[in-house]
Motif scaffolding. Structure first.
Motif, PDB file in Angstrom:
ATOM      1  N   GLY A  61      41.515  53.356  45.652  1.00 37.23           N
ATOM      2  CA  GLY A  61      41.879  51.947  45.519  1.00 37.23           C
ATOM      3  C   GLY A  61      40.722  51.058  45.143  1.00 37.23           C
ATOM      4  O   GLY A  61      40.911  50.045  44.472  1.00 37.23           O
ATOM      5  N   LEU A  62      39.522  51.419  45.564  1.00 40.50           N
ATOM      6  CA  LEU A  62      38.373  50.584  45.236  1.00 40.50           C
ATOM      7  C   LEU A  62      38.119  50.557  43.740  1.00 40.50           C
ATOM      8  O   LEU A  62      37.796  49.516  43.176  1.00 40.50           O
ATOM      9  N   GLN A  63      38.291  51.704  43.100  1.00 40.55           N
ATOM     10  CA  GLN A  63      38.123  51.746  41.646  1.00 40.55           C
ATOM     11  C   GLN A  63      39.176  50.887  40.957  1.00 40.55           C
ATOM     12  O   GLN A  63      38.861  50.118  40.049  1.00 40.55           O
ATOM     13  N   LEU A  64      40.430  51.013  41.406  1.00 42.23           N
ATOM     14  CA  LEU A  64      41.496  50.202  40.824  1.00 42.23           C
ATOM     15  C   LEU A  64      41.263  48.716  41.091  1.00 42.23           C
ATOM     16  O   LEU A  64      41.472  47.876  40.211  1.00 42.23           O
ATOM     17  N   PHE A  65      40.818  48.408  42.307  1.00 44.94           N
ATOM     18  CA  PHE A  65      40.520  47.020  42.643  1.00 44.94           C
ATOM     19  C   PHE A  65      39.447  46.452  41.731  1.00 44.94           C
ATOM     20  O   PHE A  65      39.595  45.365  41.173  1.00 44.94           O
ATOM     21  N   ALA A  66      38.359  47.177  41.565  1.00 46.15           N
ATOM     22  CA  ALA A  66      37.251  46.697  40.742  1.00 46.15           C
ATOM     23  C   ALA A  66      37.688  46.487  39.296  1.00 46.15           C
ATOM     24  O   ALA A  66      37.337  45.479  38.674  1.00 46.15           O
ATOM     25  N   VAL A  67      38.467  47.422  38.764  1.00 50.92           N
ATOM     26  CA  VAL A  67      38.920  47.310  37.377  1.00 50.92           C
ATOM     27  C   VAL A  67      39.876  46.130  37.213  1.00 50.92           C
ATOM     28  O   VAL A  67      39.701  45.290  36.327  1.00 50.92           O
ATOM     29  N   PHE A  68      40.889  46.047  38.075  1.00 48.28           N
ATOM     30  CA  PHE A  68      41.868  44.979  37.926  1.00 48.28           C
ATOM     31  C   PHE A  68      41.272  43.607  38.237  1.00 48.28           C
ATOM     32  O   PHE A  68      41.610  42.623  37.588  1.00 48.28           O
ATOM     33  N   TYR A  69      40.399  43.531  39.212  1.00 47.87           N
ATOM     34  CA  TYR A  69      39.765  42.252  39.537  1.00 47.87           C
ATOM     35  C   TYR A  69      38.878  41.786  38.386  1.00 47.87           C
ATOM     36  O   TYR A  69      38.898  40.624  37.999  1.00 47.87           O
ATOM     37  N   THR A  70      38.128  42.707  37.798  1.00 50.94           N
ATOM     38  CA  THR A  70      37.274  42.370  36.659  1.00 50.94           C
ATOM     39  C   THR A  70      38.112  41.989  35.445  1.00 50.94           C
ATOM     40  O   THR A  70      37.813  40.997  34.766  1.00 50.94           O
ATOM     41  N   LEU A  71      39.178  42.744  35.168  1.00 48.92           N
ATOM     42  CA  LEU A  71      40.064  42.392  34.055  1.00 48.92           C
ATOM     43  C   LEU A  71      40.722  41.034  34.273  1.00 48.92           C
ATOM     44  O   LEU A  71      40.909  40.257  33.329  1.00 48.92           O
ATOM     45  N   GLY A  72      41.069  40.746  35.526  1.00 56.34           N
ATOM     46  CA  GLY A  72      41.654  39.445  35.844  1.00 56.34           C
ATOM     47  C   GLY A  72      40.696  38.310  35.564  1.00 56.34           C
ATOM     48  O   GLY A  72      41.080  37.274  35.006  1.00 56.34           O
ATOM     49  N   ASN A  73      39.434  38.496  35.939  1.00 58.67           N
ATOM     50  CA  ASN A  73      38.440  37.456  35.657  1.00 58.67           C
ATOM     51  C   ASN A  73      38.185  37.295  34.164  1.00 58.67           C
ATOM     52  O   ASN A  73      38.021  36.183  33.672  1.00 58.67           O
ATOM     53  N   ILE A  74      38.165  38.407  33.443  1.00 58.38           N
ATOM     54  CA  ILE A  74      37.970  38.336  31.992  1.00 58.38           C
ATOM     55  C   ILE A  74      39.156  37.620  31.335  1.00 58.38           C
ATOM     56  O   ILE A  74      38.972  36.777  30.454  1.00 58.38           O
ATOM     57  N   ALA A  75      40.377  37.929  31.780  1.00 61.47           N
ATOM     58  CA  ALA A  75      41.559  37.273  31.213  1.00 61.47           C
ATOM     59  C   ALA A  75      41.562  35.779  31.535  1.00 61.47           C
ATOM     60  O   ALA A  75      41.895  34.950  30.674  1.00 61.47           O
ATOM     61  N   ALA A  76      41.187  35.429  32.746  1.00 64.21           N
ATOM     62  CA  ALA A  76      41.133  34.014  33.113  1.00 64.21           C
ATOM     63  C   ALA A  76      40.075  33.286  32.293  1.00 64.21           C
ATOM     64  O   ALA A  76      40.275  32.150  31.862  1.00 64.21           O
ATOM     65  N   LEU A  77      38.956  33.940  32.071  1.00 70.64           N
ATOM     66  CA  LEU A  77      37.899  33.350  31.263  1.00 70.64           C
ATOM     67  C   LEU A  77      38.334  33.232  29.803  1.00 70.64           C
ATOM     68  O   LEU A  77      38.088  32.218  29.146  1.00 70.64           O
ATOM     69  N   ALA A  78      39.010  34.250  29.302  1.00 66.52           N
ATOM     70  CA  ALA A  78      39.475  34.233  27.908  1.00 66.52           C
ATOM     71  C   ALA A  78      40.592  33.215  27.690  1.00 66.52           C
ATOM     72  O   ALA A  78      40.770  32.728  26.572  1.00 66.52           O
ATOM     73  N   SER A  79      41.314  32.883  28.737  1.00 66.28           N
ATOM     74  CA  SER A  79      42.410  31.922  28.579  1.00 66.28           C
ATOM     75  C   SER A  79      41.915  30.562  28.119  1.00 66.28           C
ATOM     76  O   SER A  79      42.612  29.856  27.391  1.00 66.28           O
ATOM     77  N   THR A  80      40.710  30.210  28.510  1.00 66.66           N
ATOM     78  CA  THR A  80      40.186  28.906  28.093  1.00 66.66           C
ATOM     79  C   THR A  80      39.866  28.868  26.597  1.00 66.66           C
ATOM     80  O   THR A  80      39.751  27.789  26.037  1.00 66.66           O
ATOM     81  N   SER A 115      28.949  50.015  39.280  1.00 63.94           N
ATOM     82  CA  SER A 115      28.822  50.505  40.654  1.00 63.94           C
ATOM     83  C   SER A 115      29.997  51.390  41.054  1.00 63.94           C
ATOM     84  O   SER A 115      29.843  52.278  41.885  1.00 63.94           O
ATOM     85  N   VAL A 116      31.149  51.165  40.459  1.00 61.58           N
ATOM     86  CA  VAL A 116      32.320  51.985  40.796  1.00 61.58           C
ATOM     87  C   VAL A 116      32.329  53.291  40.017  1.00 61.58           C
ATOM     88  O   VAL A 116      32.561  54.363  40.585  1.00 61.58           O
ATOM     89  N   PHE A 117      32.076  53.237  38.713  1.00 58.48           N
ATOM     90  CA  PHE A 117      32.265  54.420  37.876  1.00 58.48           C
ATOM     91  C   PHE A 117      31.018  55.277  37.689  1.00 58.48           C
ATOM     92  O   PHE A 117      31.126  56.479  37.547  1.00 58.48           O
ATOM     93  N   TRP A 118      29.833  54.678  37.686  1.00 67.54           N
ATOM     94  CA  TRP A 118      28.636  55.474  37.440  1.00 67.54           C
ATOM     95  C   TRP A 118      27.841  55.733  38.715  1.00 67.54           C
ATOM     96  O   TRP A 118      27.353  56.830  38.922  1.00 67.54           O
ATOM     97  N   TRP A 119      27.683  54.709  39.539  1.00 69.64           N
ATOM     98  CA  TRP A 119      26.854  54.873  40.731  1.00 69.64           C
ATOM     99  C   TRP A 119      27.665  55.329  41.934  1.00 69.64           C
ATOM    100  O   TRP A 119      27.103  55.810  42.903  1.00 69.64           O
ATOM    101  N   HIS A 120      28.991  55.141  41.922  1.00 67.80           N
ATOM    102  CA  HIS A 120      29.893  55.528  43.006  1.00 67.80           C
ATOM    103  C   HIS A 120      29.464  54.912  44.341  1.00 67.80           C
ATOM    104  O   HIS A 120      29.460  55.577  45.376  1.00 67.80           O
ATOM    105  N   LYS A 121      29.104  53.634  44.315  1.00 62.45           N
ATOM    106  CA  LYS A 121      28.697  52.895  45.516  1.00 62.45           C
ATOM    107  C   LYS A 121      29.762  51.861  45.827  1.00 62.45           C
ATOM    108  O   LYS A 121      29.872  50.825  45.179  1.00 62.45           O
ATOM    109  N   LYS A 122      30.577  52.145  46.847  1.00 63.42           N
ATOM    110  CA  LYS A 122      31.693  51.271  47.187  1.00 63.42           C
ATOM    111  C   LYS A 122      31.216  49.923  47.720  1.00 63.42           C
ATOM    112  O   LYS A 122      31.750  48.875  47.363  1.00 63.42           O
ATOM    113  N   GLY A 123      30.229  49.956  48.594  1.00 60.80           N
ATOM    114  CA  GLY A 123      29.720  48.712  49.160  1.00 60.80           C
ATOM    115  C   GLY A 123      29.137  47.789  48.110  1.00 60.80           C
ATOM    116  O   GLY A 123      29.333  46.567  48.146  1.00 60.80           O
ATOM    117  N   LEU A 124      28.442  48.380  47.163  1.00 54.76           N
ATOM    118  CA  LEU A 124      27.848  47.602  46.082  1.00 54.76           C
ATOM    119  C   LEU A 124      28.936  46.979  45.201  1.00 54.76           C
ATOM    120  O   LEU A 124      28.798  45.830  44.746  1.00 54.76           O
TER     121      LEU A 124
END
Length: 160
Positions: A61-80, A115-124
């Motif tokens: 879930g952490l990987q999915l969270f990081a991806v979807f949260y980042t995509l959400g921020n990118i989409a919100a930023l792109a909306s402007t 940090s999620v895909f290459w370093w595999h550090k959940k806390g980071l």
């Protein structure tokens, strides 16, 4: 309506326009279309962020969270970009008043995924998501006059 506008502007025929003017006329969006796509893009960004938060408690879930949260921020930023256009948005993002917030925000977007895909550090990854949120908030309030000053005054009064 466009024909009427062209006649009133003294341009009765598109053939008189140069190629660049024809392309710009064909690629510009109406105000209502810009607003609709801004809402669609911003809502999809918020939906991605909420979906990412909901997926946090699943296995992987952490990987999915990081991806979807980042995509959400990118989409919100792109909306402007729909409101003011992509070039004007990029210029305003890197104005001196927003430069640090923009750099921190973009860096945190990249570092969250690293940090999620290459370093595999959940806390980071969680720390970078929190920094994403804070940088995006600081960036967003920079468009509201005197909002940053109000936030700084509020925090300094709370700390003292």
């Amino acid at each position: 309506m466009d024909k009427l506008r062209r006649v009133l502007n003294g341009r009765e025929d598109n053939e008189e326009l140069g190629l660049t003017a024809q392309v710009l006329d064909a690629s510009t969006l109406s105000y209502s279309t810009r607003i609709k796509w801004f809402i669609i893009c911003f809502a999809s960004g918020v939906l991605c962020s909420i979906l990412g938060t909901a997926l946090l408690f699943l296995p992987k879930g952490l990987q999915l969270f990081a991806v979807f949260y980042t995509l959400g921020n990118i989409a919100a930023l792109a909306s402007t970009c729909f409101l003011m256009g992509p070039l004007k948005q990029l210029k305003r993002m890197f104005e001196p008043t927003r430069l640090i917030a923009t750099c921190v925000m973009l860096l945190c977007l990249v570092l969250t995924l690293c940090s999620v895909f290459w370093w595999h550090k959940k806390g980071l990854a969680i720390i970078f998501c929190i920094l994403q949120f804070l940088a995006m908030t600081w960036y967003s309030i920079s468009y509201i006059p005197f909002a940053r000053d109000a936030v700084i005054k509020c925090f300094t009064s709370c700390l003292s």
